[in-house]
Design a protein around this motif. Structure first.
Motif, PDB file in Angstrom:
ATOM      1  N   THR A  15      35.602  50.872  40.502  1.00  0.00           N
ATOM      2  CA  THR A  15      36.968  50.607  40.936  1.00  0.00           C
ATOM      3  C   THR A  15      37.878  50.481  39.722  1.00  0.00           C
ATOM      4  O   THR A  15      37.430  50.157  38.623  1.00  0.00           O
ATOM      5  CB  THR A  15      37.037  49.336  41.804  1.00  0.00           C
ATOM      6  N   THR A  16      39.151  50.772  39.929  1.00  0.00           N
ATOM      7  CA  THR A  16      40.166  50.556  38.901  1.00  0.00           C
ATOM      8  C   THR A  16      41.472  50.198  39.587  1.00  0.00           C
ATOM      9  O   THR A  16      41.573  50.298  40.820  1.00  0.00           O
ATOM     10  CB  THR A  16      40.330  51.795  37.998  1.00  0.00           C
ATOM     11  N   SER A  32      43.173  46.150  37.049  1.00  0.00           N
ATOM     12  CA  SER A  32      42.073  46.188  38.016  1.00  0.00           C
ATOM     13  C   SER A  32      41.652  44.815  38.511  1.00  0.00           C
ATOM     14  O   SER A  32      40.768  44.713  39.372  1.00  0.00           O
ATOM     15  CB  SER A  32      40.862  46.894  37.396  1.00  0.00           C
ATOM     16  N   SER A  33      42.254  43.740  37.995  1.00  0.00           N
ATOM     17  CA  SER A  33      41.861  42.403  38.447  1.00  0.00           C
ATOM     18  C   SER A  33      42.151  42.188  39.932  1.00  0.00           C
ATOM     19  O   SER A  33      41.631  41.247  40.538  1.00  0.00           O
ATOM     20  CB  SER A  33      42.567  41.322  37.614  1.00  0.00           C
ATOM     21  N   PHE A  93      40.835  43.778  42.060  1.00  0.00           N
ATOM     22  CA  PHE A  93      39.508  43.985  42.655  1.00  0.00           C
ATOM     23  C   PHE A  93      38.469  42.996  42.123  1.00  0.00           C
ATOM     24  O   PHE A  93      37.281  43.188  42.351  1.00  0.00           O
ATOM     25  CB  PHE A  93      39.027  45.414  42.377  1.00  0.00           C
ATOM     26  N   GLU A  94      38.901  41.957  41.436  1.00  0.00           N
ATOM     27  CA  GLU A  94      37.951  41.000  40.876  1.00  0.00           C
ATOM     28  C   GLU A  94      37.106  40.330  41.957  1.00  0.00           C
ATOM     29  O   GLU A  94      35.873  40.283  41.866  1.00  0.00           O
ATOM     30  CB  GLU A  94      38.704  39.953  40.044  1.00  0.00           C
ATOM     31  N   SER A 138      34.801  42.802  43.618  1.00  0.00           N
ATOM     32  CA  SER A 138      33.720  43.205  42.724  1.00  0.00           C
ATOM     33  C   SER A 138      32.591  42.182  42.728  1.00  0.00           C
ATOM     34  O   SER A 138      31.406  42.539  42.753  1.00  0.00           O
ATOM     35  CB  SER A 138      34.253  43.388  41.294  1.00  0.00           C
ATOM     36  N   ARG A 181      34.168  47.767  37.196  1.00  0.00           N
ATOM     37  CA  ARG A 181      35.623  47.615  37.315  1.00  0.00           C
ATOM     38  C   ARG A 181      36.233  47.895  35.948  1.00  0.00           C
ATOM     39  O   ARG A 181      35.860  47.272  34.959  1.00  0.00           O
ATOM     40  CB  ARG A 181      35.967  46.190  37.772  1.00  0.00           C
ATOM     41  N   TYR A 182      37.139  48.850  35.890  1.00  0.00           N
ATOM     42  CA  TYR A 182      37.731  49.162  34.587  1.00  0.00           C
ATOM     43  C   TYR A 182      39.241  49.281  34.709  1.00  0.00           C
ATOM     44  O   TYR A 182      39.783  49.554  35.777  1.00  0.00           O
ATOM     45  CB  TYR A 182      37.122  50.453  34.006  1.00  0.00           C
ATOM     46  N   THR A 211      39.039  52.288  45.579  1.00  0.00           N
ATOM     47  CA  THR A 211      40.237  52.209  44.755  1.00  0.00           C
ATOM     48  C   THR A 211      41.493  52.126  45.606  1.00  0.00           C
ATOM     49  O   THR A 211      41.444  52.119  46.831  1.00  0.00           O
ATOM     50  CB  THR A 211      40.323  53.445  43.844  1.00  0.00           C
TER      51      THR A 211
END
Length: 324
Positions: free
Chosen positions: A70-71, A78-79, A81-82, A85, A96-97, A140
């Protein structure tokens, strides 16, 4: 065919930018019983074109479980998706990047270097580092989806399933907008969003507002007003994001999409009321296997409003494609 003439929007850009911000079973956690989803992610960097790309890995390794990548979208890194993740790490190797121009990754305001082709190459560098030799799954939103779709178009076979919150491809949005525009009601409904896209591509003014801090305050106020959780965002991210818009929107959305069909084993779209339906009109005609799932909530709070449904559908997509 040019969809939007951007020149007339320059004078109105300030208002627009402030107002419109907003089978086989897959081996899950049992593949690595020692994996702790609550553990801090493993942080590293990849490099592409001399730009450092910040990466966070969760859960087991790519050799122990399927990899889901995910990004971030825009605005924000990308946080967003913290939390997702960490939850997914109970079953999968999660990567996650932050793509260039966000978070701890390098920031570049050269429009030519911010093309989707380069952003896709950057995605390739990330998965080559974190999941070498493996096909990956993606989850994403926004520009993150545009990047993964670009990669799937350029490098078929490496993405096993592509799951997107909202429209999954900038190029395929071109065809959706053309089809939607034939309906007068849809045409009127999509004008604010298309005007926002156009305003983001005008010379100099978007960077001025992004760099001034006015945009940052406007975004934060809008997010707070609708009750969404805060998005991690800096002025530097905003300025780089403008460059990414300008590098890609006028051509890939408006005048010259590079492809009109995207073939992936599964193209999954999570669509909420916050996402304009005119951006995915006719999408089934432009891909081979579309899964469309309705969810609740906006881009910022999907994890709170719809996570059990999203989680279950991601499991299905990964299970359906992991051993193909």
């Amino acid at each position: 065919m040019k969809l939007v003439n951007t020149r007339w929007l320059t004078a109105a850009c300030t208002i627009i930018l402030a107002a419109l911000s907003t089978a086989f079973a897959v081996a899950p956690a049992s593949a690595d019983p020692t994996a702790d989803p609550s553990a801090e992610p493993r942080h590293s960097f990849a490099e592409y074109q001399g730009i450092p790309i910040s990466i966070y890995e969760y859960g087991p390794s790519a050799d122990q479980a399927p990899t889901i990548v995910t990004t971030g979208g825009w605005p924000g890194d990308s946080s967003i998706f913290e939390v997702a993740s960490r939850k997914l790490a109970a079953k999968y190797h999660v990567v996650r990047y932050d793509h260039r121009g966000a978070g701890l990754s390098g920031h570049d305001t050269n429009d030519e270097l911010n093309s989707l082709a380069n952003l896709a190459g950057e995605f390739g560098a990330v998965i080559d580092k974190t999941a070498p030799g493996h096909a990956v799954h993606t989850f994403t939103i926004g520009w993150g989806s545009y990047i993964t779709a670009e990669y799937a178009h350029r490098y078929p076979g490496r993405i096993a399933s592509l799951s997107s919150i909202g429209a999954p491809s900038l190029d395929l949005e071109h065809y959706a907008v053309l089809e939607s525009g034939r309906d007068p009601a849809q045409f009127v409904a999509m004008m604010p969003e298309l005007s926002y896209f156009a305003a983001m591509t005008t010379p100099a003014l978007p960077e001025f507002w992004a760099g001034s801090g006015v945009d940052l305050a406007a975004f934060n106020a809008a997010i707070a007003l609708i009750g969404d959780p805060p998005i991690h965002l800096t002025n530097a991210d905003l300025v780089s994001g403008v460059s990414i818009y300008r590098a890609n929107m006028p051509t890939r959305l408006a005048t010259a999409p590079e492809y009109d069909y995207l073939a992936v084993p599964v193209l999954q779209v999570f669509q909420s009321n916050a996402d304009g339906p005119y951006l995915i009109t006719g999408l089934a005609k432009h891909t081979n296997n579309l899964w469309l799932t309705g969810i609740q909530g906006s881009h910022a709070d999907f994890g709170r409003t719809s996570w059990p449904l999203i989680d279950a559908e991601l499991d299905k997509a990964i299970a359906a494609t992991e051993h193909q």
